[in-house]
Write a protein that holds these residues in place. Structure first.
Motif, PDB file in Angstrom:
ATOM      1  N   TYR A   1       0.846  -1.215   0.000  1.00 20.20           N
ATOM      2  CA  TYR A   1       0.000   0.000   0.000  1.00 20.20           C
ATOM      3  C   TYR A   1       0.871   1.252   0.000  1.00 20.20           C
ATOM      4  O   TYR A   1       0.539   2.249  -0.636  1.00 20.20           O
ATOM      5  N   LEU A   2       1.982   1.178   0.724  1.00 17.49           N
ATOM      6  CA  LEU A   2       2.883   2.333   0.754  1.00 17.49           C
ATOM      7  C   LEU A   2       3.373   2.654  -0.663  1.00 17.49           C
ATOM      8  O   LEU A   2       3.358   3.812  -1.088  1.00 17.49           O
ATOM      9  N   VAL A   3       3.794   1.625  -1.390  1.00 26.84           N
ATOM     10  CA  VAL A   3       4.308   1.859  -2.747  1.00 26.84           C
ATOM     11  C   VAL A   3       3.209   2.494  -3.611  1.00 26.84           C
ATOM     12  O   VAL A   3       3.457   3.460  -4.341  1.00 26.84           O
ATOM     13  N   GLU A   4       1.982   2.012  -3.479  1.00 30.67           N
ATOM     14  CA  GLU A   4       0.872   2.609  -4.254  1.00 30.67           C
ATOM     15  C   GLU A   4       0.721   4.100  -3.940  1.00 30.67           C
ATOM     16  O   GLU A   4       0.536   4.908  -4.837  1.00 30.67           O
ATOM     17  N   LYS A   5       0.820   4.440  -2.657  1.00 33.95           N
ATOM     18  CA  LYS A   5       0.642   5.853  -2.266  1.00 33.95           C
ATOM     19  C   LYS A   5       1.829   6.692  -2.739  1.00 33.95           C
ATOM     20  O   LYS A   5       1.656   7.826  -3.173  1.00 33.95           O
ATOM     21  N   LEU A   6       3.040   6.147  -2.653  1.00 34.20           N
ATOM     22  CA  LEU A   6       4.230   6.908  -3.082  1.00 34.20           C
ATOM     23  C   LEU A   6       4.164   7.205  -4.581  1.00 34.20           C
ATOM     24  O   LEU A   6       4.547   8.291  -5.026  1.00 34.20           O
ATOM     25  N   LEU A   7       3.681   6.241  -5.351  1.00 36.28           N
ATOM     26  CA  LEU A   7       3.648   6.411  -6.812  1.00 36.28           C
ATOM     27  C   LEU A   7       2.770   7.593  -7.235  1.00 36.28           C
ATOM     28  O   LEU A   7       3.004   8.202  -8.270  1.00 36.28           O
ATOM     29  N   LYS A   8       1.801   7.938  -6.409  1.00 34.12           N
ATOM     30  CA  LYS A   8       0.925   9.088  -6.729  1.00 34.12           C
ATOM     31  C   LYS A   8       1.714  10.395  -6.769  1.00 34.12           C
ATOM     32  O   LYS A   8       1.270  11.381  -7.332  1.00 34.12           O
ATOM     33  N   HIS A   9       2.894  10.406  -6.120  1.00 32.00           N
ATOM     34  CA  HIS A   9       3.704  11.633  -6.052  1.00 32.00           C
ATOM     35  C   HIS A   9       4.836  11.619  -7.076  1.00 32.00           C
ATOM     36  O   HIS A   9       5.782  12.392  -6.954  1.00 32.00           O
ATOM     37  N   SER A  10       4.767  10.741  -8.045  1.00 28.40           N
ATOM     38  CA  SER A  10       5.743  10.659  -9.144  1.00 28.40           C
ATOM     39  C   SER A  10       7.214  10.593  -8.722  1.00 28.40           C
ATOM     40  O   SER A  10       8.012  11.461  -9.079  1.00 28.40           O
ATOM     41  N   PRO A  11       7.586   9.577  -7.986  1.00 33.51           N
ATOM     42  CA  PRO A  11       9.018   9.397  -7.708  1.00 33.51           C
ATOM     43  C   PRO A  11       9.737   8.985  -8.995  1.00 33.51           C
ATOM     44  O   PRO A  11       9.106   8.475  -9.917  1.00 33.51           O
ATOM     45  N   GLU A  12      11.041   9.207  -9.018  1.00 33.70           N
ATOM     46  CA  GLU A  12      11.838   8.755 -10.166  1.00 33.70           C
ATOM     47  C   GLU A  12      11.857   7.224 -10.181  1.00 33.70           C
ATOM     48  O   GLU A  12      11.655   6.592 -11.200  1.00 33.70           O
ATOM     49  N   LYS A  13      12.088   6.672  -8.964  1.00 34.61           N
ATOM     50  CA  LYS A  13      12.243   5.223  -8.893  1.00 34.61           C
ATOM     51  C   LYS A  13      11.869   4.707  -7.504  1.00 34.61           C
ATOM     52  O   LYS A  13      12.175   5.360  -6.498  1.00 34.61           O
ATOM     53  N   ILE A  14      11.237   3.546  -7.487  1.00 37.91           N
ATOM     54  CA  ILE A  14      11.034   2.851  -6.203  1.00 37.91           C
ATOM     55  C   ILE A  14      11.667   1.478  -6.349  1.00 37.91           C
ATOM     56  O   ILE A  14      11.314   0.716  -7.253  1.00 37.91           O
ATOM     57  N   ILE A  15      12.633   1.205  -5.483  1.00 36.84           N
ATOM     58  CA  ILE A  15      13.267  -0.114  -5.499  1.00 36.84           C
ATOM     59  C   ILE A  15      12.649  -0.923  -4.354  1.00 36.84           C
ATOM     60  O   ILE A  15      12.569  -0.431  -3.218  1.00 36.84           O
ATOM     61  N   ILE A  16      12.207  -2.129  -4.670  1.00 34.41           N
ATOM     62  CA  ILE A  16      11.647  -3.006  -3.630  1.00 34.41           C
ATOM     63  C   ILE A  16      12.564  -4.210  -3.484  1.00 34.41           C
ATOM     64  O   ILE A  16      12.861  -4.877  -4.475  1.00 34.41           O
ATOM     65  N   ILE A  17      13.001  -4.469  -2.261  1.00 34.65           N
ATOM     66  CA  ILE A  17      13.670  -5.754  -1.994  1.00 34.65           C
ATOM     67  C   ILE A  17      12.714  -6.572  -1.147  1.00 34.65           C
ATOM     68  O   ILE A  17      12.301  -6.125  -0.059  1.00 34.65           O
ATOM     69  N   ASP A  18      12.362  -7.747  -1.618  1.00 34.33           N
ATOM     70  CA  ASP A  18      11.479  -8.628  -0.849  1.00 34.33           C
ATOM     71  C   ASP A  18      11.732 -10.058  -1.297  1.00 34.33           C
ATOM     72  O   ASP A  18      11.775 -10.319  -2.502  1.00 34.33           O
ATOM     73  N   ASN A  19      11.893 -10.951  -0.359  1.00 31.88           N
ATOM     74  CA  ASN A  19      12.135 -12.351  -0.746  1.00 31.88           C
ATOM     75  C   ASN A  19      10.838 -13.158  -0.840  1.00 31.88           C
ATOM     76  O   ASN A  19      10.875 -14.369  -1.033  1.00 31.88           O
TER      77      ASN A  19
END
Ligand SMILES: NC(=O)c1ccc[n+]([C@@H]2O[C@H](COP(=O)([O-])OP(=O)(O)OC[C@H]3O[C@@H](n4cnc5c(N)ncnc54)[C@H](O)[C@@H]3O)[C@@H](O)[C@H]2O)c1
Length: 326
Positions: free
Chosen positions: A23-41
């Motif tokens: 959900y955090l990534v969805e909310k961050l994307l609304k603010h047009s970041p250059e890049k979101i890197i996700i590390i998750d196993n």
């Protein structure tokens, strides 16, 4: 388009395929970041959780262990901000403290150390209300002491908070820590220690079986809806607040008995609770967050009521069961 600190920034989210992280990534994307890197196993998170953004060119998903220090260092070196959310659940920590040490303690240290080295602008750390154990005061302010915590998980979260605090004072690394209370909503863990009861009762409603309450149902929790938690995380990055820990709850104390009543009511169910003897001693019989500090410093107020959130949860879960059966 929104234009602020997130716009054009690179942000690392450890555990971004998880319940809150997605959900955090969805909310961050609304603010047009250059890049979101996700590390998750993906030990708990999933591709399904990320379906709303996995194809977004601004998102780089790396399926890997956050305990891989070289990878973590590389990702932090490419970031402006870091959300550190990857963690083991409370019962997983108890079952395997050696593994829990690596993920919850050593890797949190690595996050602090690499963040200092690469001059990260702010780290936002997911702590937990577990740091309080059974709190001294209700509603519980952030100044309550953590000495009643009896869990490895709570101990590790407390270490994390204190570690970031020391890095702020030694090196000026800005950070905010969040003590979430009982987070719930669609995508939630269906076997989490404190919230699993919601899912069990939804199963009963679905199967038209009377739901079981262990004990007298007087244990209370403070249920906070997952999207509110994600919004608090966004507010922490946008604000200039640093070196603070915040409770994130709903400031509503709900007993398990009352929770079940609400769940039955919103689902138009005539089922009745069956009380059976409790087989475990719960050392944390009450939870209620004081939310004043988050409001004063972050302007954060939870927006979703328990009734609204439970409706969203029920809808999601019943659809999930239906598609699983097909
Ligand atoms: N859900 C709650 O009620 C609650 C309450 C208090 C605190 N928290 C904290 O909030 C954060 C997010 O919790 P959540 O509810 O979204 O849990 P979650 O389990 O859904 O998310 C954690 C994510 O971290 C990932 N992960 C775990 N170990 C990893 C590793 N070694 N390498 C890479 N990825 C790894 C998991 O796959 C998962 O996707 C956690 O730090 C948790 O301790 C959650």
């Amino acid at each position: 388009m929104l234009n602020n600190k997130i716009t054009g920034s690179s942000i690392l989210v450890t555990g971004g395929a998880g319940f809150i992280g997605s959900y955090l990534v969805e909310k961050l994307l609304k603010h047009s970041p250059e890049k979101i890197i996700i590390i998750d196993n993906l030990i708990r998170g999933s591709i399904e959780n990320m379906e709303n953004f996995i194809g977004n060119p601004a998102v780089e998903f790396i399926e890997a262990d956050v305990n891989d220090a070289a990878l973590l260092e590389k990702c932090i070196s490419e970031s402006d901000y870091v959300y550190h959310m990857a963690a083991l659940r409370i019962n997983a920590c108890a079952a395997d403290p050696v593994n829990a040490f690596d993920t919850m303690v050593k890797t949190t240290f690595n996050v602090a150390e690499f963040s200092r080295k690469y001059k990260i602008k702010k780290v936002i750390y997911s702590s937990s209300a577990s740091v309080y154990g059974l709190a001294q005061n209700f509603p519980t302010p952030e100044t309550d002491n953590p000495y009643d915590n009896q869990t490895f998980y709570g101990a590790a979260k407390m270490f994390g908070e204190q570690l970031f605090r020391s890095y702020k004072h030694m090196y000026g690394l800005d950070y905010v820590a969040f003590r979430y209370f009982n987070v719930y909503g669609p995508r939630m863990d269906t076997d989490g220690k404190y919230t699993e009861v919601m899912i069990k009762w939804l199963d009963c409603i679905n199967e038209n079986k009377n739901p079981v309450i262990h004990g007298d149902g007087s244990t209370t929790m403070d249920f906070v809806y997952v999207e509110d938690v994600a919004l608090a995380n966004v507010a922490a990055l946008l604000s200039d607040v640093t070196d603070e820990a915040f409770n994130i709850g709903n400031k509503r104390e709900t007993s398990l008995k009352e929770l079940l009543e609400i769940m039955l009511r919103i689902n138009d169910s005539k089922l009745k609770p069956v009380f059976v003897e409790s087989n475990t001693v719960n050392p944390v019989s009450r939870r209620l967050a004081e939310n004043k500090k988050a409001y004063e410093l972050l302007k954060f107020i939870p927006e979703i009521t328990l009734e609204e959130g439970l409706k969203k949860l029920s809808k999601w879960y019943f659809e999930k069961i239906k598609t699983a059966v097909k």
